[in-house]
Write an enzyme that holds these catalytic residues in place. Structure first.
Site, PDB file in Angstrom:
ATOM      1  N   CYS A 187      39.236  27.747  37.144  1.00  0.00           N
ATOM      2  CA  CYS A 187      39.339  29.160  36.779  1.00  0.00           C
ATOM      3  C   CYS A 187      39.849  29.251  35.341  1.00  0.00           C
ATOM      4  O   CYS A 187      40.774  28.526  34.974  1.00  0.00           O
ATOM      5  CB  CYS A 187      40.318  29.862  37.716  1.00  0.00           C
ATOM      6  SG  CYS A 187      40.532  31.610  37.367  1.00  0.00           S
TER       7      CYS A 187
ATOM      8  N   HIS B  90      34.609  33.579  44.438  1.00  0.00           N
ATOM      9  CA  HIS B  90      35.769  33.311  43.579  1.00  0.00           C
ATOM     10  C   HIS B  90      36.042  34.532  42.690  1.00  0.00           C
ATOM     11  O   HIS B  90      37.168  35.012  42.606  1.00  0.00           O
ATOM     12  CB  HIS B  90      35.494  32.057  42.739  1.00  0.00           C
ATOM     13  CG  HIS B  90      36.502  31.765  41.678  1.00  0.00           C
ATOM     14  ND1 HIS B  90      37.232  30.602  41.648  1.00  0.00           N
ATOM     15  CD2 HIS B  90      36.910  32.479  40.590  1.00  0.00           C
ATOM     16  CE1 HIS B  90      38.050  30.624  40.604  1.00  0.00           C
ATOM     17  NE2 HIS B  90      37.867  31.750  39.936  1.00  0.00           N
TER      18      HIS B  90
HETATM   19 NI    NI Z   1      38.686  32.594  38.199  1.00  0.00          NI
END
Ligand code: NI
Length: 172
Positions: free
Chosen positions: A97, A139
């Site tokens: 991320c 996500h």
């Molecule tokens: Ni992310």
């Protein structure tokens, strides 16, 4: 277009924003398209394959993504995305991320989802996602709820992730 700063989990102020629940967008207009253009440019510069608006400090339900391989760009935009159905079977995937730089860990999510969203032109689209597309959209949609992929991990692994990010950001 402009590259915006990506919020990261090494500090309390950014983390507080990342934990916000994003609000639905009224409609797709030029102002929203300008935001999506900035998001895409920011994502490419990082570089990354997906970005939610809240990651640049704008808590709106907007996601950009590019899962294209090679030189050819394949940008995609998801406004007010909803998951209509999820499969029973799951897919484990090593996720990362942009808000948690240089930390990767395995998360297991439904392998297939059906989506409904507005695209760059404000058209409503329904489609099925599987493979990396399914992983990535789930996500990114977690971000809209203030959830990070490390929130799916054990406390020990989550703490380890944040320690790593603090180190990475200090060195940057
Ligand atoms: Ni992310």
């Amino acid at each position: 277009m402009a590259i915006r700063r990506i919020l990261t989990v090494d500090n309390a102020a950014d983390t507080a924003v990342l934990k916000q629940v994003s609000t639905p967008v009224e409609g797709v207009d030029d102002e929203l398209r300008a935001l999506m253009d900035d998001m895409l440019e920011t994502m490419y510069a990082a570089p990354g394959i997906g970005l939610a608006a809240v990651q640049i400090g704008v808590p709106k339900r907007v996601i950009v993504m590019d899962l294209g391989s090679g030189e050819e760009k394949a940008p995609r935009y998801f406004v007010n995305p909803e998951i209509l159905t999820t499969s029973e079977d799951t897919l484990p995937y090593e996720e990362g991320c942009l808000s948690i730089p240089e930390y990767y860990d395995e998360v297991e999510r439904p392998a297939k989802v059906t989506l409904r969203y507005l695209n760059y032109h404000g058209e409503q689209i329904e489609e099925e996602a599987e493979g990396l597309f399914a992983v990535c959209i789930q996500h990114e949609m977690d971000h809209l709820e203030g959830v990070l992929f490390i929130d799916h991990l054990s406390r020990l692994r989550r703490d380890r992730a944040i320690t790593k990010v603090k180190k990475v950001m200090r060195a940057a």
